[in-house]
Design a protein around this motif. Structure first.
Motif, PDB file in Angstrom:
ATOM      1  N   UNK A 263     -10.533  13.845 -25.268  1.00  0.00           N
ATOM      2  CA  UNK A 263     -10.933  14.285 -24.247  1.00  0.00           C
ATOM      3  C   UNK A 263     -10.484  13.670 -22.500  1.00  0.00           C
ATOM      4  N   UNK A 264     -10.906  13.864 -21.571  1.00  0.00           N
ATOM      5  CA  UNK A 264     -10.710  14.489 -20.410  1.00  0.00           C
ATOM      6  C   UNK A 264     -10.584  12.674 -19.676  1.00  0.00           C
ATOM      7  N   UNK A 265     -11.932  12.081 -19.929  1.00  0.00           N
ATOM      8  CA  UNK A 265     -11.964  10.887 -19.777  1.00  0.00           C
ATOM      9  C   UNK A 265     -12.595   9.599 -20.453  1.00  0.00           C
ATOM     10  N   UNK A 266     -11.585   9.790 -22.393  1.00  0.00           N
ATOM     11  CA  UNK A 266     -11.515   8.828 -23.275  1.00  0.00           C
ATOM     12  C   UNK A 266     -10.578   8.812 -23.427  1.00  0.00           C
ATOM     13  N   UNK A 267     -10.056   7.034 -24.002  1.00  0.00           N
ATOM     14  CA  UNK A 267      -9.006   6.488 -24.523  1.00  0.00           C
ATOM     15  C   UNK A 267      -9.233   6.627 -26.325  1.00  0.00           C
ATOM     16  N   UNK A 268      -7.894   6.432 -26.948  1.00  0.00           N
ATOM     17  CA  UNK A 268      -8.751   6.113 -28.177  1.00  0.00           C
ATOM     18  C   UNK A 268      -7.950   5.488 -28.312  1.00  0.00           C
ATOM     19  N   UNK A 269      -6.945   4.922 -29.658  1.00  0.00           N
ATOM     20  CA  UNK A 269      -6.711   3.748 -30.640  1.00  0.00           C
ATOM     21  C   UNK A 269      -6.600   3.938 -31.654  1.00  0.00           C
ATOM     22  N   UNK A 270      -5.736   3.195 -32.767  1.00  0.00           N
ATOM     23  CA  UNK A 270      -6.297   3.569 -34.478  1.00  0.00           C
ATOM     24  C   UNK A 270      -5.871   2.113 -34.352  1.00  0.00           C
ATOM     25  N   UNK A 271      -6.957   1.095 -35.109  1.00  0.00           N
ATOM     26  CA  UNK A 271      -6.503   0.125 -35.627  1.00  0.00           C
ATOM     27  C   UNK A 271      -7.611  -0.589 -36.760  1.00  0.00           C
ATOM     28  N   UNK A 272      -6.915  -1.502 -37.469  1.00  0.00           N
ATOM     29  CA  UNK A 272      -8.003  -1.121 -38.956  1.00  0.00           C
ATOM     30  C   UNK A 272      -9.393  -2.028 -38.396  1.00  0.00           C
ATOM     31  N   UNK A 273     -10.124  -2.114 -39.018  1.00  0.00           N
ATOM     32  CA  UNK A 273     -11.428  -2.915 -38.845  1.00  0.00           C
ATOM     33  C   UNK A 273     -11.897  -4.475 -37.821  1.00  0.00           C
ATOM     34  N   UNK A 274     -12.673  -2.406 -37.288  1.00  0.00           N
ATOM     35  CA  UNK A 274     -13.249  -3.004 -35.994  1.00  0.00           C
ATOM     36  C   UNK A 274     -14.168  -2.775 -35.935  1.00  0.00           C
ATOM     37  N   UNK A 275     -15.184  -3.597 -36.601  1.00  0.00           N
ATOM     38  CA  UNK A 275     -16.554  -3.233 -37.034  1.00  0.00           C
ATOM     39  C   UNK A 275     -17.644  -3.350 -35.619  1.00  0.00           C
ATOM     40  N   UNK A 295     -13.916  -1.730 -25.706  1.00  0.00           N
ATOM     41  CA  UNK A 295     -14.508  -0.607 -26.879  1.00  0.00           C
ATOM     42  C   UNK A 295     -15.759  -0.076 -26.275  1.00  0.00           C
ATOM     43  N   UNK A 296     -15.711   1.418 -26.719  1.00  0.00           N
ATOM     44  CA  UNK A 296     -17.162   1.729 -25.403  1.00  0.00           C
ATOM     45  C   UNK A 296     -16.788   3.671 -25.893  1.00  0.00           C
ATOM     46  N   UNK A 297     -17.543   3.995 -24.881  1.00  0.00           N
ATOM     47  CA  UNK A 297     -17.550   5.425 -24.799  1.00  0.00           C
ATOM     48  C   UNK A 297     -17.819   6.560 -25.417  1.00  0.00           C
ATOM     49  N   UNK A 298     -16.828   6.890 -26.085  1.00  0.00           N
ATOM     50  CA  UNK A 298     -16.708   8.152 -27.411  1.00  0.00           C
ATOM     51  C   UNK A 298     -17.588   7.624 -28.215  1.00  0.00           C
ATOM     52  N   UNK A 299     -18.678   8.041 -28.732  1.00  0.00           N
ATOM     53  CA  UNK A 299     -19.413   7.278 -30.086  1.00  0.00           C
ATOM     54  C   UNK A 299     -19.672   6.237 -29.698  1.00  0.00           C
ATOM     55  N   UNK A 300     -20.336   5.405 -28.480  1.00  0.00           N
ATOM     56  CA  UNK A 300     -20.049   3.855 -28.186  1.00  0.00           C
ATOM     57  C   UNK A 300     -19.064   3.570 -28.660  1.00  0.00           C
ATOM     58  N   UNK A 301     -18.196   4.076 -29.154  1.00  0.00           N
ATOM     59  CA  UNK A 301     -16.393   2.757 -29.520  1.00  0.00           C
ATOM     60  C   UNK A 301     -16.251   3.407 -30.690  1.00  0.00           C
ATOM     61  N   UNK A 308     -10.693   3.461 -32.501  1.00  0.00           N
ATOM     62  CA  UNK A 308     -12.048   2.837 -31.072  1.00  0.00           C
ATOM     63  C   UNK A 308     -11.805   3.508 -29.739  1.00  0.00           C
ATOM     64  N   UNK A 309     -12.415   3.958 -29.165  1.00  0.00           N
ATOM     65  CA  UNK A 309     -12.170   4.687 -27.777  1.00  0.00           C
ATOM     66  C   UNK A 309     -12.383   3.951 -26.727  1.00  0.00           C
ATOM     67  N   UNK A 310     -12.490   4.519 -25.753  1.00  0.00           N
ATOM     68  CA  UNK A 310     -12.859   3.860 -24.113  1.00  0.00           C
ATOM     69  C   UNK A 310     -12.730   4.734 -23.019  1.00  0.00           C
ATOM     70  N   UNK A 311     -13.677   4.826 -22.595  1.00  0.00           N
ATOM     71  CA  UNK A 311     -14.056   5.334 -21.090  1.00  0.00           C
ATOM     72  C   UNK A 311     -12.488   4.568 -20.582  1.00  0.00           C
ATOM     73  N   UNK A 312     -12.023   6.024 -19.373  1.00  0.00           N
ATOM     74  CA  UNK A 312     -11.100   5.834 -19.131  1.00  0.00           C
ATOM     75  C   UNK A 312     -11.444   5.266 -17.877  1.00  0.00           C
ATOM     76  N   UNK A 313     -10.468   3.653 -17.682  1.00  0.00           N
ATOM     77  CA  UNK A 313     -11.185   3.314 -16.064  1.00  0.00           C
ATOM     78  C   UNK A 313     -10.141   4.227 -14.949  1.00  0.00           C
ATOM     79  N   UNK A 314     -11.210   4.532 -14.521  1.00  0.00           N
ATOM     80  CA  UNK A 314      -9.746   5.177 -12.675  1.00  0.00           C
ATOM     81  C   UNK A 314     -11.138   4.781 -11.278  1.00  0.00           C
ATOM     82  N   UNK A 315     -11.561   5.352 -10.736  1.00  0.00           N
ATOM     83  CA  UNK A 315     -12.194   5.604  -9.073  1.00  0.00           C
ATOM     84  C   UNK A 315     -13.672   5.424  -9.423  1.00  0.00           C
TER      85      UNK A 315
END
Length: 329
Positions: A263-275, A295-301, A308-315
């Protein structure tokens, strides 16, 4: 919706073939889902969402060891041999000299591992800037989210996910926490700063928070363990080191992988076992050494442990950071 024009993020990650075309590396699974109740902007003295009062610092400020000592001790513990040159493990007898602050504004050396592999984080100056948030005594099972020290002129700021907490009462931070101990002491959280979109509407694109901490015996947290520089407007396809404290574990975990765009303001990364418990964990760029996500953002992480997701860091977070620095000054 705050300063962003929010678009609903795509709910599926890009297909492998498309990932290859875009030169985005992703390897199996990562995530920290909704790990605590939704937060809002609050000041010191507000009710904590996670209740009982936290115990006082586990070590007097004058007894705080340096990150280098902690790394030596961890190596000694792994081999069963005495740690030559390391200060004694008894916190009461640690050297009373002020440790040099760790430098985390440049990429830190970490063991070479395959991308997308999760393991216990080694004790390094960088991992010393990452810790667990507690809502009770600093002991096994009492931590609920992850945070990290954010570089500032005030030397007392932390970064975490906004959904991790809605009040400061009884909340403390233990950098470098491992196995029921806080090797650098504990630091009381005194204020929470969140962006308008989050505080008003719970906007997932603004699921980040900057926390203020009180000094410990006159010492600021950044002076003890160092800090990570905030990175904004950095490429979505960045390779990052992802730290977090799983709720059922007593040491931080670490995974390195390349992020993508969700999405426009979300990062995503794949790594196993982050509960649960890893929410708020920093995403530190291997190129710049800057923290470019939490870790947060979409689906609260994320709603599973492997993405895992993160809100994009911008202004937006840059403005929030300036607000926190001004408040803490």
């Amino acid at each position: 919706m705050g300063q962003h024009r929010r678009r609903p993020p795509r709910r599926r990650f890009l297909a492998p073939t498309l990932l290859t075309m875009l030169s985005v590396l992703t390897v199996a699974a990562v995530v920290a889902g909704a790990h605590s109740v939704t937060s809002e902007a609050t000041a010191a003295g507000s009710p904590s969402v996670t209740a009982p009062a936290v115990a006082a610092s586990s070590a007097p400020p004058s007894a705080v060891p340096s990150p280098a000592d902690a790394a030596v001790r961890a190596a000694a513990a792994a081999t069963g041999t005495p740690a030559a040159g390391a200060a004694p493990t008894d916190q009461a007898t640690d050297a009373a000299t002020d440790p040099a602050p760790a430098t985390a504004t440049a990429p830190a050396a970490t063991p070479s591992v395959a991308l997308g592999t999760t393991a216990v984080a080694p004790a390094t100056p960088e991992s010393a800037t990452v810790g667990a948030l507690f809502s009770g005594g600093v002991a096994a099972g009492n931590h609920f989210c992850t945070a990290s020290v954010l570089h500032s002129t005030t030397g007392n700021l932390l970064l975490t996910a906004a959904h991790c907490l809605s009040g400061t009462a009884g909340v403390t931070f233990a950098p470098g926490y491992r196995d029921g101990t806080a090797p650098y002491g504990t630091w009381r959280v005194t204020a929470i700063h969140t962006a308008t979109g989050w505080s008003r509407d719970g906007d997932q694109d603004e699921d980040f928070a900057v926390l203020e901490t009180a000094s410990n015996g006159g010492r600021r947290i950044e002076d003890v363990v160092g800090a990570n520089q905030l990175g904004t407007d950095e490429p979505f396809g960045a390779t990052v080191r992802l730290y977090g404290y799983p709720g059922g574990a007593e040491a931080p975990i670490l995974c390195t992988n390349t992020t993508g765009r969700q999405g426009t303001y979300q990062r995503v990364v794949d790594c196993p076992d982050y509960p649960g418990g890893t929410s708020g964990g920093p995403w530190i760029s291997t190129t710049t050494g800057h923290v470019v996500g939490a870790i947060g953002g979409y689906q609260q992480g994320g709603d599973g442990p492997d993405t895992s997701y993160s809100a994009y860091f911008d202004h937006t977070i840059a403005a929030l950071y300036e607000e926190a620095v001004e408040s803490a000054s």
